[in-house]
Enzyme design. Structure first.
Site, PDB file in Angstrom:
ATOM      1  CE1 TYR A  41      -4.146  -2.157   5.549  1.00  0.00           C
ATOM      2  CE2 TYR A  41      -3.339   0.027   5.004  1.00  0.00           C
ATOM      3  CZ  TYR A  41      -3.877  -1.174   4.607  1.00  0.00           C
ATOM      4  OH  TYR A  41      -4.146  -1.412   3.267  1.00  0.00           O
TER       5      TYR A  41
ATOM      6  CB  SER B 185      -0.835  -0.021   1.290  1.00  0.00           C
ATOM      7  OG  SER B 185      -1.543   1.186   1.456  1.00  0.00           O
TER       8      SER B 185
HETATM    9  N1  LIG Z   1      -8.676  -0.310  -1.376  1.00  0.00           N
HETATM   10  C1  LIG Z   1      -7.596   0.415  -1.091  1.00  0.00           C
HETATM   11  O1  LIG Z   1      -7.649   1.660  -1.062  1.00  0.00           O
HETATM   12  C2  LIG Z   1      -6.289  -0.261  -0.795  1.00  0.00           C
HETATM   13  C3  LIG Z   1      -5.122   0.503  -0.802  1.00  0.00           C
HETATM   14  C4  LIG Z   1      -3.924  -0.095  -0.524  1.00  0.00           C
HETATM   15  C5  LIG Z   1      -3.865  -1.452  -0.264  1.00  0.00           C
HETATM   16  N2  LIG Z   1      -5.017  -2.183  -0.255  1.00  0.00           N
HETATM   17  C6  LIG Z   1      -4.923  -3.616   0.050  1.00  0.00           C
HETATM   18  O2  LIG Z   1      -5.606  -4.339  -0.945  1.00  0.00           O
HETATM   19  C7  LIG Z   1      -5.965  -5.608  -0.439  1.00  0.00           C
HETATM   20  C8  LIG Z   1      -7.405  -5.924  -0.837  1.00  0.00           C
HETATM   21  O3  LIG Z   1      -8.277  -5.039  -0.159  1.00  0.00           O
HETATM   22  P1  LIG Z   1      -9.545  -4.370  -0.846  1.00  0.00           P
HETATM   23  O4  LIG Z   1      -9.273  -2.922  -0.933  1.00  0.00           O
HETATM   24  O5  LIG Z   1      -9.947  -5.103  -2.050  1.00  0.00           O
HETATM   25  O6  LIG Z   1     -10.619  -4.543   0.347  1.00  0.00           O
HETATM   26  P2  LIG Z   1     -11.920  -5.438   0.468  1.00  0.00           P
HETATM   27  O7  LIG Z   1     -12.904  -5.114  -0.596  1.00  0.00           O
HETATM   28  O8  LIG Z   1     -12.363  -5.304   1.889  1.00  0.00           O
HETATM   29  O9  LIG Z   1     -11.382  -6.918   0.215  1.00  0.00           O
HETATM   30  C9  LIG Z   1     -10.626  -7.596   1.172  1.00  0.00           C
HETATM   31  C10 LIG Z   1     -10.597  -9.059   0.803  1.00  0.00           C
HETATM   32  O10 LIG Z   1      -9.789  -9.739   1.776  1.00  0.00           O
HETATM   33  C11 LIG Z   1     -10.497 -10.880   2.186  1.00  0.00           C
HETATM   34  N3  LIG Z   1     -10.130 -11.281   3.525  1.00  0.00           N
HETATM   35  C12 LIG Z   1     -10.177 -10.567   4.677  1.00  0.00           C
HETATM   36  N4  LIG Z   1      -9.821 -11.336   5.711  1.00  0.00           N
HETATM   37  C13 LIG Z   1      -9.549 -12.573   5.196  1.00  0.00           C
HETATM   38  C14 LIG Z   1      -9.145 -13.805   5.739  1.00  0.00           C
HETATM   39  N5  LIG Z   1      -8.936 -13.967   7.062  1.00  0.00           N
HETATM   40  N6  LIG Z   1      -8.961 -14.868   4.909  1.00  0.00           N
HETATM   41  C15 LIG Z   1      -9.184 -14.735   3.582  1.00  0.00           C
HETATM   42  N7  LIG Z   1      -9.560 -13.597   3.006  1.00  0.00           N
HETATM   43  C16 LIG Z   1      -9.751 -12.534   3.813  1.00  0.00           C
HETATM   44  C17 LIG Z   1     -11.971 -10.522   2.074  1.00  0.00           C
HETATM   45  O11 LIG Z   1     -12.728 -11.706   1.881  1.00  0.00           O
HETATM   46  P3  LIG Z   1     -13.639 -12.432   2.986  1.00  0.00           P
HETATM   47  O12 LIG Z   1     -14.130 -11.373   3.937  1.00  0.00           O
HETATM   48  O13 LIG Z   1     -14.736 -13.052   2.170  1.00  0.00           O
HETATM   49  O14 LIG Z   1     -12.750 -13.439   3.614  1.00  0.00           O
HETATM   50  C18 LIG Z   1     -11.976  -9.689   0.808  1.00  0.00           C
HETATM   51  O15 LIG Z   1     -12.105 -10.513  -0.316  1.00  0.00           O
HETATM   52  C19 LIG Z   1      -5.729  -5.544   1.063  1.00  0.00           C
HETATM   53  O16 LIG Z   1      -4.514  -6.213   1.364  1.00  0.00           O
HETATM   54  C20 LIG Z   1      -5.601  -4.063   1.331  1.00  0.00           C
HETATM   55  O17 LIG Z   1      -4.803  -3.797   2.476  1.00  0.00           O
HETATM   56  C21 LIG Z   1      -6.217  -1.630  -0.538  1.00  0.00           C
END
Ligand SMILES: NC(=O)c1ccc[n+]([C@@H]2O[C@H](COP(=O)([O-])OP(=O)(O)OC[C@H]3O[C@@H](n4cnc5c(N)ncnc54)[C@H](OP(=O)(O)O)[C@@H]3O)[C@@H](O)[C@H]2O)c1
Length: 247
Positions: free
Chosen positions: A155, A142
């Site tokens: 985080y 990130s």
């Molecule tokens: N969106 C942003 O602005 C942003 C920016 C920088 C980095 N990121 C990173 O991008 C990645 C994806 O996040 P996102 O933005 O797409 O958020 P999101 O829509 O909340 O998706 C998160 C995903 O992680 C899964 N997850 C959470 N806990 C889990 C567990 N214990 N086992 C397996 N899967 C799990 C969730 O699935 P289930 O709940 O179904 O398990 C969901 O599919 C993360 O690592 C986040 O830190 C996001």
């Protein structure tokens, strides 16, 4: 023919946000995607949508906190499609809150999912990739892996850790012909802010995302770029933000 076509790509956190968008995008380019997340109905529905559109997908319920479940995800990919070409360790949560609130359970969860979950993903594919002398491990960090931004302190620590362990992995994997990529997005519109339980912090982040977050296919295209390079080219890191994001 796209270098993505026919690749077997395992994606954790495929039930929403970046993982879901990436699975959809890569499957449309001919990749065989293996979807891991806890919400089985979501990944089953996504797999159905992909196969109905002529793609290949397999859904495997996976909690990345449980090492055996991550191993099961990778083994299912190998059993079903014969190999794993790319492991996208994407699952993550961001329950930020001031450290003075000592929400220690949330600290534990972030370490377990954002760091240990990534390590379990690495452990699950590494023997297979080393044996094949081929493969790519993409870990999601990130902007928070480059900057420390309170109250996302824990985080940020987890995302700095993802960058550190991915760079070390890259160096250790050079004799084995295995590529590693760190993908570091800025604000992208997903369900990620939903993991913030502190009401004041959640409101601030939601306002920030409403102002500048970009669609999740921005991330999917970055993954495609990293995967589609020739095998002797390793895109080590991609950092991208919304044009409107100053931080
Ligand atoms: N969106 C942003 O602005 C942003 C920016 C920088 C980095 N990121 C990173 O991008 C990645 C994806 O996040 P996102 O933005 O797409 O958020 P999101 O829509 O909340 O998706 C998160 C995903 O992680 C899964 N997850 C959470 N806990 C889990 C567990 N214990 N086992 C397996 N899967 C799990 C969730 O699935 P289930 O709940 O179904 O398990 C969901 O599919 C993360 O690592 C986040 O830190 C996001």
């Amino acid at each position: 023919m796209s270098q993505v076509n026919q690749k077997v790509i395992v994606i954790t956190g495929a039930s929403s946000g970046l993982g879901e968008a990436t699975a959809t995008h890569l499957a449309a380019l001919g990749a065989k995607v293996v979807l891991g997340a806890r919400r089985l109905e979501r990944i089953n529905a996504l797999a159905d949508r992909i196969t109905t559109s002529g793609g290949s997908a397999l859904a495997v319920q996976t909690d990345v906190k449980v090492r055996s479940e991550v191993e099961n995800l990778v083994n299912a990919a190998i059993d079903h499609f014969g190999r794993v070409d790319v492991m996208l360790n994407n699952a993550g949560i961001m329950p930020q809150a001031p450290m003075a609130h000592t929400r220690v359970e949330e600290w534990d969860q972030q370490i377990d999912i954002n760091i240990k979950g990534v390590l379990y993903g690495i452990a699950a594919v590494l023997p297979h990739m080393i044996e094949r002398r081929s493969g790519q491990i993409i870990n999601v960090s990130s902007v928070a892996g480059h900057k420390v931004i309170p109250p996302a302190t824990v985080y940020c620590a987890t995302k700095h850790a993802v960058r550190a362990l991915t760079e070390g992995l890259r160096m250790e994997m050079t004799p084995h012909n295995i590529r590693t990529t760190i993908l570091s997005p800025g604000a992208v519109a997903t369900e990620l802010p939903d993991s913030i339980k502190d009401a004041d912090v959640a409101k601030g982040i939601r306002d920030f995302y409403e102002q500048c977050a970009i669609p999740a296919d921005s991330f999917a295209r970055a993954v495609e770029f990293a995967i589609s390079q020739p095998e002797d080219v390793d895109i080590n890191e991609i950092l991208f933000r919304p044009t409107a994001q100053e931080l």
